[in-house]
Write an enzyme that holds these catalytic residues in place. Structure first.
Site, PDB file in Angstrom:
ATOM      1  N   ASP A  48      -3.413  -1.895  14.092  1.00 28.43           N
ATOM      2  CA  ASP A  48      -2.691  -0.551  14.199  1.00 28.43           C
ATOM      3  C   ASP A  48      -2.713   0.454  12.944  1.00 28.43           C
ATOM      4  OD1 ASP A  48      -0.689   1.320  15.004  1.00 28.43           O
ATOM      5  OD2 ASP A  48       0.601  -0.421  15.859  1.00 28.43           O
ATOM      6  N   SER A  90       1.491   4.771  19.434  1.00 32.97           N
ATOM      7  CA  SER A  90       1.143   3.410  19.686  1.00 32.97           C
ATOM      8  C   SER A  90       1.098   2.862  21.293  1.00 32.97           C
ATOM      9  CB  SER A  90       1.597   2.301  18.931  1.00 32.97           C
ATOM     10  OG  SER A  90       1.054   2.493  17.534  1.00 32.97           O
ATOM     11  N   HIS A 288       1.450   5.305   7.165  1.00 30.71           N
ATOM     12  CA  HIS A 288       2.349   6.234   7.279  1.00 30.71           C
ATOM     13  C   HIS A 288       3.022   6.777   6.070  1.00 30.71           C
ATOM     14  CE1 HIS A 288       2.895   7.121  11.399  1.00 30.71           C
ATOM     15  NE2 HIS A 288       2.930   5.994  11.781  1.00 30.71           N
TER      16      HIS A 288
END
Length: 457
Positions: A48, A90, A288
């Protein structure tokens, strides 16, 4: 330089590829076999937020070759925008890989009108295959959540947990839940959890249905899952970041590689084959925060899990193994001369460093303790101290560390990283994998291939 053209092409099963060779460390290595035909097993591994620069950073620390490189030395590249052509989240991107169809951000395996889209998981379960989902973050997050769930909101945690554990609501009575579930987020399976499951304790319910339940690495290692069903919850909302694990006394959480190995042990018992999804979810979380060292170690841990899957697939010979990402996070750019020695010496994530400061440690002491600044490396300047103080959160620490590491991100000045439209790599081997050797892949191409591989008509 190859031209990475935007677009998508048709997928035809049984494409043959001519074997070539590549060189690593002076030795000629065979390119991965791209066998024709129908796979018996399918493994999809999703890093991810893992873009090409995140991979390259890990590659440099690994001495030039990662497990994903050994899997496929000439990966494809994939676009991943949502149905409106926007930068994806996502949920939308994972839905495209789960169903072969685009949707809006925040939607979980439904179209923009809210209608359910058939998923690879449904096809696999209906065919009698065993299924499993593994993640380093909470198991009902968007990427691990799309496979056995239909809902218009990725934050509909109660509904997501119920569908994932007990079977799709729209297919109730036909399909049970996922057989192997390993990751974080025990609270979401309990009534008292955030956005919990009402009066239903899903952990107790699954135990009554024959699932073995584990909470520690030692329990996972010993698990036999006599009914071929296993539920494991580790950590809190997410598992402890890899970089922070040496700092945590009495850590009882398994690694992503260990969870992957156990999941493969169980689902591979099924004579009808299996479909397994493994997510390196914390790559996105650290990116992030623009946390270069934290991101590095999450990618390395994901690559260790890839090696487990690669070894299984190589021995099995009938497994389609795909490694990719749902999107890139943070806009990482290594530049010409990143300070790898400095990055490698950072001992904690920016979250841990900031918590130490909040707990009373001075900024100077925290940066010396966890990053060697003022010890191995020159002391903080007054401007750096002020940058950390003025942000008043982990992002100020990230800005200082990134400047010293000589790496760039798409965001600075106390602003966290966002998703980007950067193409992500697609590594693949096994039956049908030749179809992914392109530089204009779309995330729906993954979904279409997986649906056919799982036996969709």
């Amino acid at each position: 330089m190859r031209n990475h053209r935007r677009g998508s092409g048709g997928l035809i099963f049984g494409v043959l590829a001519v074997a070539t060779a590549w060189v690593v460390g002076g030795f000629v290595q065979p390119v991965h076999a791209q066998e024709p035909g129908q796979p018996r097993n399918i493994i999809l591994m999703i890093g991810d937020g893992m873009g090409p620069e995140q991979v390259e950073l890990a590659r440099r620390f690994a001495g030039g070759v990662l497990a994903m490189d050994r899997l496929d030395p000439s990966p494809g590249l994939m676009w991943h925008d949502n149905i409106f052509g926007e930068v994806t989240d996502s949920a939308a991107s994972a839905t495209a890989m789960a169903t072969g169809q685009k949707t809006a951000n925040g939607y979980i395996s439904v179209d923009i009108a809210g209608n359910p889209l058939e998923t690879v998981w449904e096809v696999a379960e209906a065919r009698g295959m065993s299924t499993g989902i593994v993640s380093s973050v909470f198991i009902i997050d968007a990427t691990p959540g799309v496979w056995a769930v239909h809902t218009v909101s990725r934050y509909d945690y109660s509904n997501i947990a119920k569908q994932q554990a007990l079977g799709l609501g729209t297919w109730e009575g036909r399909l049970d839940g996922v057989e192997v579930l390993l990751g974080a987020g025990a609270a979401y399976y309990k009534p008292q959890g955030a956005n919990g499951t009402g009066d239903l304790n899903l952990i107790n319910e699954l135990k009554s249905r024959g699932y073995e339940y584990v909470r520690k690495a030692s329990e996972l290692n010993r698990a036999t899952a006599p009914a071929n069903r296993l539920l494991g919850h580790f950590g809190g909302v997410a598992m402890t970041y890899v970089l922070d694990r040496p700092l945590k006394r009495g850590l009882t959480e398994p690694t992503l590689a260990e969870m992957t190995a156990k999941a493969l042990e169980i689902v591979s018992r099924d004579a009808d084959g299996f479909f397994l999804v493994v997510e390196g979810g914390a790559i996105d979380w650290t990116a992030h925060k623009l946390d270069v060292a934290g991101t590095l170690h999450e990618v390395i841990a994901f690559d260790e899990a890839i090696e487990v899957a690669r070894s299984f697939a190589a021995a099995d010979g009938r497994t389609l193994l795909i490694v990719t990402a749902d999107h890139e996070t943070g806009g990482l750019a290594l530049g010409a001369n990143p300070n790898l020695e400095f990055i490698g010496g950072i001992r904690a994530t920016v979250d841990v460093i900031w918590r130490a400061i909040e707990g009373g440690m001075t900024i100077e002491a925290a940066m010396r303790t966890y990053a060697g600044i003022g010890d191995v490396w020159p002391a903080l300047s007054s401007a750096e101290v002020e940058a950390i103080r003025s942000c008043a959160d982990p992002l100020g620490i990230a800005d200082v560390l990134n400047a010293r590491a000589r790496v760039g991100w798409g965001w600075t000045d106390c602003e966290g990283g966002h998703h980007t439209g950067t193409q992500v790599p697609v590594y693949a081997a096994g039956p049908g994998s030749a179809q992914l050797d392109r530089f204009d892949l779309d995330n729906t191409d993954i979904g279409k291939l997986l649906l056919v591989a799982a036996g969709a008509n």
